[in-house]
Motif scaffolding. Sequence first.
Motif, short mmCIF file in Angstrom:
data_model
loop_
_atom_site.label_atom_id
_atom_site.label_comp_id
_atom_site.label_asym_id
_atom_site.label_seq_id
_atom_site.Cartn_x
_atom_site.Cartn_y
_atom_site.Cartn_z
N GLU A 1 3.02 10.59 9.97
CA GLU A 1 4.12 9.85 10.58
C GLU A 1 3.61 8.53 11.16
N THR A 2 4.20 7.44 10.72
CA THR A 2 3.83 6.11 11.21
C THR A 2 5.09 5.28 11.33
N ASP A 3 4.96 4.16 12.03
CA ASP A 3 6.02 3.17 12.06
C ASP A 3 5.37 1.80 12.11
N GLU A 4 6.19 0.76 12.17
CA GLU A 4 5.65 -0.58 12.15
C GLU A 4 4.73 -0.83 13.34
N GLN A 5 5.06 -0.22 14.48
CA GLN A 5 4.26 -0.44 15.68
C GLN A 5 2.83 0.10 15.51
N PHE A 6 2.68 1.13 14.69
CA PHE A 6 1.35 1.72 14.47
C PHE A 6 0.38 0.66 13.93
N VAL B 1 0.86 -1.18 0.00
CA VAL B 1 0.00 0.00 0.00
C VAL B 1 0.89 1.23 0.00
N GLU B 2 0.71 2.10 -0.98
CA GLU B 2 1.44 3.36 -1.06
C GLU B 2 0.49 4.48 -0.67
N PHE B 3 0.80 5.16 0.42
CA PHE B 3 -0.10 6.18 0.95
C PHE B 3 0.08 7.52 0.24
N SER B 4 -0.99 8.32 0.24
CA SER B 4 -0.95 9.61 -0.46
C SER B 4 -0.69 10.77 0.49
N ASP B 5 -0.43 10.49 1.77
CA ASP B 5 -0.06 11.55 2.69
C ASP B 5 1.15 11.10 3.49
N ILE C 1 7.59 -1.34 6.90
CA ILE C 1 7.20 0.01 6.49
C ILE C 1 8.44 0.69 5.94
N TYR C 2 8.31 1.32 4.78
CA TYR C 2 9.45 1.94 4.11
C TYR C 2 9.24 3.44 4.01
N PHE C 3 10.33 4.19 4.20
CA PHE C 3 10.28 5.64 4.11
C PHE C 3 11.30 6.19 3.12
N GLU C 4 11.80 5.33 2.21
CA GLU C 4 12.78 5.79 1.23
C GLU C 4 12.19 6.84 0.30
N GLY D 1 15.30 -7.26 8.50
CA GLY D 1 14.48 -7.10 9.69
C GLY D 1 13.02 -7.37 9.41
N GLY D 2 12.15 -6.51 9.93
CA GLY D 2 10.71 -6.68 9.74
C GLY D 2 10.06 -7.40 10.91
N LEU D 3 8.74 -7.42 10.90
CA LEU D 3 7.96 -8.05 11.96
C LEU D 3 7.24 -9.26 11.38
N ASP D 4 7.47 -10.42 11.97
CA ASP D 4 6.85 -11.67 11.51
C ASP D 4 5.53 -11.92 12.23
N ILE D 5 4.53 -12.29 11.45
CA ILE D 5 3.23 -12.67 11.99
C ILE D 5 2.84 -14.02 11.39
N TYR D 6 1.80 -14.65 11.96
CA TYR D 6 1.40 -15.97 11.50
C TYR D 6 -0.11 -16.03 11.30
N ARG D 7 -0.51 -16.79 10.29
CA ARG D 7 -1.91 -17.07 10.04
C ARG D 7 -2.33 -18.27 10.88
#
Length: 354
Positions: free
Chosen positions: A280-285, A273-277, A332-335, A316-322
Amino acid sequence: MAATPTFPLLGLPADEIRRTIRVMNFEQILRFSFLSKRCKNLVAGIQIKRMYFSVFISRSIAVIIHFFGSRYIRLEFYTEPDMYWGEGAYGRKKKLTAPQSVIVSHNGPIGFDIESSTWERNELTMQYWLKHLQDIFNYRGIQSIKFSTDSSQFDRDDIKQVFDSTTEIDIGNTGCVEFNQMVLRNYFPIDDLTIWTDNFRDSKIPPSLLMQNRVKLEVIDRDLDVPITLNDLLLINSKVIIVGNLLSPQQLPKDFITLWQKGSNPNLEYFCVEFSDDEETDEQFFMNGIKYEENPLDRVRNFKSVGFENPIEISGGLDIYRLDGVKATIKIYFEDPLPFFRMFVWFDHCVVEP
């Protein structure tokens, strides 16, 4: 006494001819290939390394052959605005008769020195041009077709007849909703589809279109009044889902993660998902209330979905499971100037061993 060839190069041994062809630029190669059947076969025989063919349809039609190293040759047809009009199945449209001229552009080894020339008094049909290009560059089919501004001026049956061998379609701002619908009906199946929300009446994408099994679906959300919804995302059966210019609340990816863990979108391999605004967010959000495992940044993994040619490196990144045990990684990328959210699902075939 044997006759002397009218073109001196053809008097050389075959290996010498091939070596000479390899140092020609793309326009010279193209001109040489039209001299005779033998010349065409000589060009085809050197097996020029290529990447793919693409077609861009707007007020004119361009065929682009992309080669390794960012090199390309671009041929533009139907640039004369007042020609080619005729009666088709859908009224008065531009017909794909023999284009009167062809603009040939190509870049050099460095990539920036673009050269261009116009070939006048062309008598070859569009079908002939396409087949000739496919023959000399040893490539059957067309990897992608993009429809853009005023492409609806062309006769859609002619387009389908000439450019029928593709499974990757990008429908931009054509200016005609009916034309967009006709493209979607005429080209089937479409494994890789890019659409804009304003391709459709009231900017609402038909659920039947979202539910089709595809390799990749990219949706550009340009209508700020009718954003992509969570229900839209849950209907998508594609392996790769990309949503661009999203103005929906950034809560949306979190809700999507929660439902994916419960079993939604079972075919999903990659979600972006590429946001249009620039809120400020991070992975924890996105992960508040969701159980996850955090990976150190120096843990690097390579991911490859069927929708990509090359692997993606994930640090890195955050792993989740189904519920069924399938693992995914959230990043989350901010480049870029605006943030974008990525989700990688680790099916066995998506894991690239180092």
